[in-house]
Motif scaffolding. Sequence first.
Motif, PDB file in Angstrom:
ATOM      1  N   ALA A   1       0.821  -1.216   0.000  1.00  0.00           N
ATOM      2  CA  ALA A   1       0.000   0.000   0.000  1.00  0.00           C
ATOM      3  C   ALA A   1       0.855   1.267   0.000  1.00  0.00           C
ATOM      4  CB  ALA A   1      -0.924  -0.007   1.212  1.00  0.00           C
ATOM      5  N   ALA A   2       2.067   1.176   0.495  1.00  0.00           N
ATOM      6  CA  ALA A   2       2.925   2.372   0.583  1.00  0.00           C
ATOM      7  C   ALA A   2       3.873   2.494  -0.606  1.00  0.00           C
ATOM      8  CB  ALA A   2       3.721   2.345   1.887  1.00  0.00           C
ATOM      9  N   GLY A   3       3.973   1.439  -1.422  1.00  0.00           N
ATOM     10  CA  GLY A   3       4.918   1.430  -2.529  1.00  0.00           C
ATOM     11  C   GLY A   3       4.371   2.116  -3.761  1.00  0.00           C
ATOM     12  N   PRO A   4       5.094   2.108  -4.886  1.00  0.00           N
ATOM     13  CA  PRO A   4       6.450   1.571  -5.013  1.00  0.00           C
ATOM     14  C   PRO A   4       7.494   2.474  -4.335  1.00  0.00           C
ATOM     15  CG  PRO A   4       5.764   2.618  -7.069  1.00  0.00           C
ATOM     16  CD  PRO A   4       4.588   2.685  -6.134  1.00  0.00           C
ATOM     17  N   PHE A   5       8.653   1.890  -4.041  1.00  0.00           N
ATOM     18  CA  PHE A   5       9.683   2.600  -3.289  1.00  0.00           C
ATOM     19  C   PHE A   5      10.876   2.955  -4.177  1.00  0.00           C
ATOM     20  CE2 PHE A   5       7.319  -0.145  -0.417  1.00  0.00           C
ATOM     21  CZ  PHE A   5       6.927   0.772   0.552  1.00  0.00           C
ATOM     22  N   ASP A   6      11.460   4.106  -3.906  1.00  0.00           N
ATOM     23  CA  ASP A   6      12.674   4.513  -4.625  1.00  0.00           C
ATOM     24  C   ASP A   6      13.864   3.688  -4.143  1.00  0.00           C
ATOM     25  OD1 ASP A   6      11.406   6.761  -5.989  1.00  0.00           O
ATOM     26  OD2 ASP A   6      11.244   7.614  -3.972  1.00  0.00           O
ATOM     27  N   ALA A   7      13.770   3.233  -2.895  1.00  0.00           N
ATOM     28  CA  ALA A   7      14.849   2.418  -2.341  1.00  0.00           C
ATOM     29  C   ALA A   7      14.281   1.456  -1.309  1.00  0.00           C
ATOM     30  CB  ALA A   7      15.906   3.316  -1.697  1.00  0.00           C
ATOM     31  N   ILE A   8      14.893   0.257  -1.240  1.00  0.00           N
ATOM     32  CA  ILE A   8      14.499  -0.738  -0.233  1.00  0.00           C
ATOM     33  C   ILE A   8      15.773  -1.253   0.418  1.00  0.00           C
ATOM     34  CG2 ILE A   8      13.364  -2.966   0.189  1.00  0.00           C
ATOM     35  CD1 ILE A   8      11.565  -2.461  -2.236  1.00  0.00           C
ATOM     36  N   ILE A   9      15.755  -1.335   1.749  1.00  0.00           N
ATOM     37  CA  ILE A   9      16.911  -1.847   2.482  1.00  0.00           C
ATOM     38  C   ILE A   9      16.450  -2.983   3.387  1.00  0.00           C
ATOM     39  CG2 ILE A   9      16.636   0.111   4.101  1.00  0.00           C
ATOM     40  CD1 ILE A   9      19.568  -0.141   4.811  1.00  0.00           C
ATOM     41  N   VAL A  10      17.114  -4.118   3.280  1.00  0.00           N
ATOM     42  CA  VAL A  10      16.801  -5.257   4.144  1.00  0.00           C
ATOM     43  C   VAL A  10      17.992  -5.417   5.082  1.00  0.00           C
ATOM     44  CG1 VAL A  10      16.224  -7.724   4.221  1.00  0.00           C
ATOM     45  CG2 VAL A  10      15.477  -6.332   2.276  1.00  0.00           C
ATOM     46  N   THR A  11      17.723  -5.547   6.385  1.00  0.00           N
ATOM     47  CA  THR A  11      18.837  -5.593   7.335  1.00  0.00           C
ATOM     48  C   THR A  11      18.925  -6.934   8.053  1.00  0.00           C
ATOM     49  OG1 THR A  11      17.574  -4.542   9.104  1.00  0.00           O
ATOM     50  CG2 THR A  11      18.785  -3.079   7.633  1.00  0.00           C
ATOM     51  N   ALA A  12      18.382  -8.000   7.438  1.00  0.00           N
ATOM     52  CA  ALA A  12      18.546  -9.364   7.942  1.00  0.00           C
ATOM     53  C   ALA A  12      18.913 -10.225   6.737  1.00  0.00           C
ATOM     54  CB  ALA A  12      17.250  -9.850   8.589  1.00  0.00           C
ATOM     55  N   ALA A  13      19.743 -11.275   6.951  1.00  0.00           N
ATOM     56  CA  ALA A  13      20.276 -12.041   5.818  1.00  0.00           C
ATOM     57  C   ALA A  13      19.288 -13.084   5.327  1.00  0.00           C
ATOM     58  CB  ALA A  13      21.584 -12.716   6.219  1.00  0.00           C
ATOM     59  N   ALA A  14      18.869 -12.939   4.068  1.00  0.00           N
ATOM     60  CA  ALA A  14      17.912 -13.858   3.448  1.00  0.00           C
ATOM     61  C   ALA A  14      18.658 -14.900   2.622  1.00  0.00           C
ATOM     62  CB  ALA A  14      16.965 -13.062   2.568  1.00  0.00           C
ATOM     63  N   GLN A  15      17.979 -16.022   2.351  1.00  0.00           N
ATOM     64  CA  GLN A  15      18.567 -17.055   1.488  1.00  0.00           C
ATOM     65  C   GLN A  15      18.474 -16.628   0.028  1.00  0.00           C
ATOM     66  OE1 GLN A  15      20.073 -19.694   2.646  1.00  0.00           O
ATOM     67  NE2 GLN A  15      19.296 -19.978   4.721  1.00  0.00           N
TER      68      GLN A  15
ATOM     69  N   ILE B   1      18.970  -2.946  -1.442  1.00  0.00           N
ATOM     70  CA  ILE B   1      20.191  -3.523  -0.890  1.00  0.00           C
ATOM     71  C   ILE B   1      19.813  -4.563   0.161  1.00  0.00           C
ATOM     72  CG2 ILE B   1      20.463  -1.491   0.616  1.00  0.00           C
ATOM     73  CD1 ILE B   1      23.555  -2.826  -0.551  1.00  0.00           C
ATOM     74  N   ILE B   2      20.409  -5.751   0.040  1.00  0.00           N
ATOM     75  CA  ILE B   2      20.009  -6.866   0.901  1.00  0.00           C
ATOM     76  C   ILE B   2      21.190  -7.805   1.137  1.00  0.00           C
ATOM     77  CG2 ILE B   2      19.101  -8.059  -1.190  1.00  0.00           C
ATOM     78  CD1 ILE B   2      17.090  -9.488   0.644  1.00  0.00           C
ATOM     79  N   PRO B   3      21.406  -8.226   2.388  1.00  0.00           N
ATOM     80  CA  PRO B   3      22.411  -9.261   2.627  1.00  0.00           C
ATOM     81  C   PRO B   3      21.828 -10.626   2.255  1.00  0.00           C
ATOM     82  CG  PRO B   3      21.540  -8.414   4.719  1.00  0.00           C
ATOM     83  CD  PRO B   3      20.772  -7.746   3.620  1.00  0.00           C
ATOM     84  N   VAL B   4      22.583 -11.404   1.484  1.00  0.00           N
ATOM     85  CA  VAL B   4      22.101 -12.725   1.064  1.00  0.00           C
ATOM     86  C   VAL B   4      23.145 -13.778   1.407  1.00  0.00           C
ATOM     87  CG1 VAL B   4      21.367 -14.156  -0.896  1.00  0.00           C
ATOM     88  CG2 VAL B   4      20.685 -11.760  -0.799  1.00  0.00           C
ATOM     89  N   GLY B   5      22.673 -14.890   2.007  1.00  0.00           N
ATOM     90  CA  GLY B   5      23.592 -15.973   2.340  1.00  0.00           C
ATOM     91  C   GLY B   5      23.076 -16.771   3.515  1.00  0.00           C
ATOM     92  N   PRO B   6      23.709 -17.931   3.796  1.00  0.00           N
ATOM     93  CA  PRO B   6      23.252 -18.788   4.895  1.00  0.00           C
ATOM     94  C   PRO B   6      23.484 -18.129   6.249  1.00  0.00           C
ATOM     95  CG  PRO B   6      25.291 -19.614   3.933  1.00  0.00           C
ATOM     96  CD  PRO B   6      24.868 -18.463   3.087  1.00  0.00           C
ATOM     97  N   PRO B   7      22.644 -18.501   7.267  1.00  0.00           N
ATOM     98  CA  PRO B   7      22.721 -17.855   8.583  1.00  0.00           C
ATOM     99  C   PRO B   7      24.124 -17.839   9.191  1.00  0.00           C
ATOM    100  CG  PRO B   7      20.793 -19.244   8.459  1.00  0.00           C
ATOM    101  CD  PRO B   7      21.533 -19.439   7.167  1.00  0.00           C
ATOM    102  N   LEU B   8      24.858 -18.932   9.075  1.00  0.00           N
ATOM    103  CA  LEU B   8      26.167 -18.924   9.717  1.00  0.00           C
ATOM    104  C   LEU B   8      27.320 -18.857   8.731  1.00  0.00           C
ATOM    105  CD1 LEU B   8      25.375 -21.480  12.552  1.00  0.00           C
ATOM    106  CD2 LEU B   8      25.633 -19.018  12.787  1.00  0.00           C
ATOM    107  N   GLY B   9      26.995 -18.914   7.439  1.00  0.00           N
ATOM    108  CA  GLY B   9      28.050 -18.899   6.431  1.00  0.00           C
ATOM    109  C   GLY B   9      28.338 -17.496   5.922  1.00  0.00           C
ATOM    110  N   THR B  10      29.015 -17.450   4.773  1.00  0.00           N
ATOM    111  CA  THR B  10      29.377 -16.146   4.210  1.00  0.00           C
ATOM    112  C   THR B  10      28.179 -15.513   3.520  1.00  0.00           C
ATOM    113  OG1 THR B  10      31.503 -17.135   3.792  1.00  0.00           O
ATOM    114  CG2 THR B  10      31.110 -14.971   2.821  1.00  0.00           C
ATOM    115  N   GLN B  11      27.891 -14.316   3.939  1.00  0.00           N
ATOM    116  CA  GLN B  11      26.810 -13.553   3.304  1.00  0.00           C
ATOM    117  C   GLN B  11      27.435 -12.376   2.563  1.00  0.00           C
ATOM    118  OE1 GLN B  11      24.980 -12.143   6.839  1.00  0.00           O
ATOM    119  NE2 GLN B  11      24.354 -14.153   7.575  1.00  0.00           N
ATOM    120  N   TYR B  12      26.760 -11.943   1.492  1.00  0.00           N
ATOM    121  CA  TYR B  12      27.209 -10.764   0.762  1.00  0.00           C
ATOM    122  C   TYR B  12      26.095  -9.750   0.669  1.00  0.00           C
ATOM    123  CZ  TYR B  12      31.483 -13.006  -0.772  1.00  0.00           C
ATOM    124  OH  TYR B  12      32.711 -13.595  -0.798  1.00  0.00           O
TER     125      TYR B  12
END
Length: 233
Positions: A161-175, A192-203
């Motif tokens: 309802a509030a979108g679309p957004f000019d920018a989106i930031i995710v601050t938890a690491a998703a698969q 911008i989003i961190p992606v990677g396994p919970p205990l492994g290398t995320q980017y």
Amino acid sequence: MFRTLFAALLAVSALEGAEDGLERADERLKMVREQIERRGIEDALTLKAMRTVPRHLFVPKNLQRYAYDDRPLSIGHGQTISQPYIVAYMTELLRPKPGMRVLEVGTGSGYQAAVLAETGADVFSIEIVDALARSSKKAVREAGYDRVQLRSGDGYFGWEAAGPFDAIIVTAAAQSIPPPLIKQLHEDGRLIIPVGPPLGTQYLILVTKKDGKASTRRLIPVRFVPFTRRDTP
Ligand code: SAH
């Protein structure tokens, strides 16, 4: 006589309020100089916001003395407030501008939301842990960012309802990158989003949208708390 005393008390508390904003300003200047500018952050609005937002108001009382240190801190419920440099790095990547619409997934302490609001952005932020959604709301209001819109829920679904957004930031690491977020990103928008396994290398991954098509770029390795799910938005 009582009225005068009351007025005097009001004046004192107003003064204290005013001092709150300036409190620990020297530590913030040092933090920006030594941790943020030295590592290459240059965007003027990002630097100004990092010098202004009172980070100590967003961390638990017993950790406030470490608020300006070069590290993440625990905010309870197994979650953390990111290291100041990472907050600045992600903020700069979003190319903040007054009036832009930004969605944050993972309000946590509310600090990143306040930093974005300080750049002049219109901020919408979602937090999945109810207790943090409540405490961050309080912190964001107390720091004076009344226009930030916060809600509790699973940010996987975005905030249609509030979108679309000019920018989106995710601050938890998703698969992987949640499709609803890409959908709610404006043409020419940045996610911008961190992606990677919970205990492994995320980017950190930067997603940009051009002619309706998303493209991704891998940035720096990072460590974030895991992106969790609920069954409902
Ligand atoms: N930006 C925050 C960082 C908080 S840590 C700050 O400045 O303090 C990441 C947060 O993401 C945690 O509070 C966690 O509960 C939240 N989170 C994890 N998965 C989520 C989801 N699906 N939707 C919304 N919030 C989520």
